[in-house]
Design a protein around this motif. Structure first.
Motif, PDB file in Angstrom:
ATOM      1  N   ALA A  16     -29.794  -0.088  15.325  1.00 16.81           N
ATOM      2  CA  ALA A  16     -28.734  -1.003  14.890  1.00 16.81           C
ATOM      3  C   ALA A  16     -28.492  -2.054  15.969  1.00 16.81           C
ATOM      4  N   ARG A  19     -31.339  -4.521  15.845  1.00 14.25           N
ATOM      5  CA  ARG A  19     -31.240  -5.391  14.668  1.00 14.25           C
ATOM      6  C   ARG A  19     -30.272  -6.544  14.944  1.00 14.25           C
ATOM      7  N   LEU A  20     -29.156  -6.188  15.556  1.00 12.65           N
ATOM      8  CA  LEU A  20     -28.157  -7.203  15.896  1.00 12.65           C
ATOM      9  C   LEU A  20     -28.737  -8.195  16.902  1.00 12.65           C
ATOM     10  N   ASN A  23     -31.338 -10.386  15.252  1.00 15.60           N
ATOM     11  CA  ASN A  23     -30.613 -11.279  14.364  1.00 15.60           C
ATOM     12  C   ASN A  23     -30.022 -12.456  15.135  1.00 15.60           C
ATOM     13  N   THR A 216     -31.664 -17.863   8.292  1.00 10.68           N
ATOM     14  CA  THR A 216     -30.532 -18.314   7.487  1.00 10.68           C
ATOM     15  C   THR A 216     -29.247 -17.860   8.144  1.00 10.68           C
ATOM     16  N   VAL A 222     -21.425 -18.364  12.701  1.00 11.22           N
ATOM     17  CA  VAL A 222     -19.991 -18.191  12.581  1.00 11.22           C
ATOM     18  C   VAL A 222     -19.313 -18.588  13.881  1.00 11.22           C
TER      19      VAL A 222
ATOM     20  N   VAL B 173     -11.939 -16.092  11.615  1.00 11.06           N
ATOM     21  CA  VAL B 173     -13.276 -15.905  11.041  1.00 11.06           C
ATOM     22  C   VAL B 173     -14.137 -15.026  11.952  1.00 11.06           C
ATOM     23  N   GLU B 174     -14.019 -15.254  13.252  1.00  9.89           N
ATOM     24  CA  GLU B 174     -14.833 -14.508  14.207  1.00  9.89           C
ATOM     25  C   GLU B 174     -14.493 -13.013  14.171  1.00  9.89           C
ATOM     26  N   ALA B 177     -16.175 -11.525  11.183  1.00  7.60           N
ATOM     27  CA  ALA B 177     -17.611 -11.368  11.427  1.00  7.60           C
ATOM     28  C   ALA B 177     -17.875 -10.162  12.327  1.00  7.60           C
ATOM     29  N   ARG B 181     -20.041  -6.803  11.418  1.00 11.09           N
ATOM     30  CA  ARG B 181     -21.229  -6.389  12.184  1.00 11.09           C
ATOM     31  C   ARG B 181     -21.053  -5.000  12.791  1.00 11.09           C
ATOM     32  N   SER B 185     -24.974  -3.946  11.317  1.00 13.04           N
ATOM     33  CA  SER B 185     -25.418  -4.836  12.393  1.00 13.04           C
ATOM     34  C   SER B 185     -26.367  -5.921  11.890  1.00 13.04           C
ATOM     35  N   GLY B 186     -27.027  -5.668  10.769  1.00  9.32           N
ATOM     36  CA  GLY B 186     -28.024  -6.634  10.293  1.00  9.32           C
ATOM     37  C   GLY B 186     -27.495  -7.618   9.271  1.00  9.32           C
ATOM     38  N   ILE B 187     -26.222  -7.522   8.931  1.00 12.01           N
ATOM     39  CA  ILE B 187     -25.716  -8.363   7.840  1.00 12.01           C
ATOM     40  C   ILE B 187     -25.733  -9.843   8.253  1.00 12.01           C
ATOM     41  N   LYS B 188     -26.185 -10.686   7.336  1.00 11.00           N
ATOM     42  CA  LYS B 188     -26.145 -12.123   7.585  1.00 11.00           C
ATOM     43  C   LYS B 188     -24.789 -12.647   7.134  1.00 11.00           C
ATOM     44  N   ILE B 189     -24.298 -13.657   7.799  1.00  9.40           N
ATOM     45  CA  ILE B 189     -22.961 -14.158   7.497  1.00  9.40           C
ATOM     46  C   ILE B 189     -22.992 -15.671   7.341  1.00  9.40           C
TER      47      ILE B 189
END
Lengths: 224, 224
Positions: A16, A19-20, A23, A216, A222, B173-174, B177, B181, B185-189
């Motif tokens: 994890a 991955r971060l 990313n 993307t 952010v 917003v931060e 985010a 995460r 941990s891999g989510i795109k935002i």
């Protein structure tokens, strides 16, 4: 059993983190897994030659011993770091993270992680990659997906390699594909020959599209 | 508990079928989930307007009652099919499969599946989508990801919507985010405003890259 669970939980936590990190660094990480001799390194060399003029590429090589694969990769000009796992039959997320720190690939890089040649052990170990890519060569059996379901289930892409040999073999590509889809209905399947170049454009197209997708959100981070 | 497990196992089997069907049809399926009122339909309308000149688009709309959302979508010219789930608080893979059969989107389509507005139930139900996309609007709380971890964990992309309202709100917003995460941990935002168009290009870029990736392999189909 308990020890194995702890080990995997620890690995997942490192994965994890990786991955971060990948990313945030705009790095697309592909984990290449297969039996020994399926042609991972040869495919990588040919892939890098075609990508590196317009994309930064870096490679982490996993082998139980020797650093011959890393040397083959470095001959292309791409940075490569060899991890020797000794008795270990797979890379893990912790060693991958350290290798990444040493390599420090440029922003927007494609990072190929060539795992130890083995269709069993690497299946359990998430390295934090975006796409696990499993190679099966046409000189292996059509029943491989059924025999190694964990690897097929955890992979996003199946590369059927060495297709230049098909005319000389009694190998049913369609049967292999059907078996793979029985285990993993969403798996993508490409046929390639690193030798003749057949199918390379589709494989490069996969890498480029996956990299665009990985990037993307980074243009519109952010964080300001 | 037993009944719930059977239900989910059955759903997963239908989802696997859908995934194979989508894959073979060259269709990129996105499952949009959120609380009610996060702006899913408005975002979809603006998205379709920008995509449909060069990409075929189709929509499956999920709502407990009414077909107002499908009508809003159809006003763009895109084909849309409404599923009313009645007491059900989520779409499932079986109904999605039937809707797909009726819609029959063109090869290479982007299929948006707008789920029932709910941050709990849809998390458990795989529809066979390629990417689950969760929307959280800036009028909701920064702690949403921690309160609805299953939804965040199972999503590939978090769209922070209605960002045009940020100047009028005390919303971090931060922090949102960071919380997302922590769970995935891999989510795109991405941040978007369907109203001003801010962030729409990055969102459209995600869709286009994901579609290119979904189409990979289909040009070089294993079947001759």
């Amino acid at each position: 059993m308990k020890i194995e669970q702890d080990l995997l939980a620890k690995n997942d936590a490192y994965a994890a983190d990786n991955r971060l990190t990948f990313n945030m660094a705009g790095v697309l990480a592909l984990n290449l897994v297969s039996s020994p001799g399926s042609g991972k390194t040869t495919l990588l060399v040919e892939t890098i030659k075609r990508l590196q003029s317009d994309l930064p590429v870096a490679v982490i090589e996993g082998d139980q011993q020797t650093s011959m694969d890393a040397e083959r990769i470095r001959a292309t000009g791409a940075p490569a770091l060899q991890i020797n796992t000794g008795k270990g039959c797979h890379l893990d997320a912790h060693m991958t993270g350290h290798a990444f720190e040493q390599l420090r690939p440029a922003f927007g890089s494609v990072l190929f992680i060539e795992n130890v040649g083995n269709l069993v052990c690497p299946a359990m170990f998430d390295l934090g990659e975006e796409h696990r890519t499993v190679l099966i060569s046409v000189t292996e059996g059509e029943d491989k997906p059924l025999k190694y379901p964990d690897m097929i289930r955890s992979s996003h892409l199946l590369l059927i390699t060495k297709i230049d040999l098909l005319p000389h073999l009694d190998f049913d590509v369609e049967a292999l594909a059907t078996n793979a889809r029985k285990i993993n209905s969403g798996i993508k399947i490409l046929k390639v020959s690193a030798k003749t170049g057949e199918g390379m454009n589709a494989w490069l197209g996969f890498i480029r599209a996956a990299r665009s997708l990985a990037l993307t959100g980074l243009e519109s981070r952010v964080t300001v």
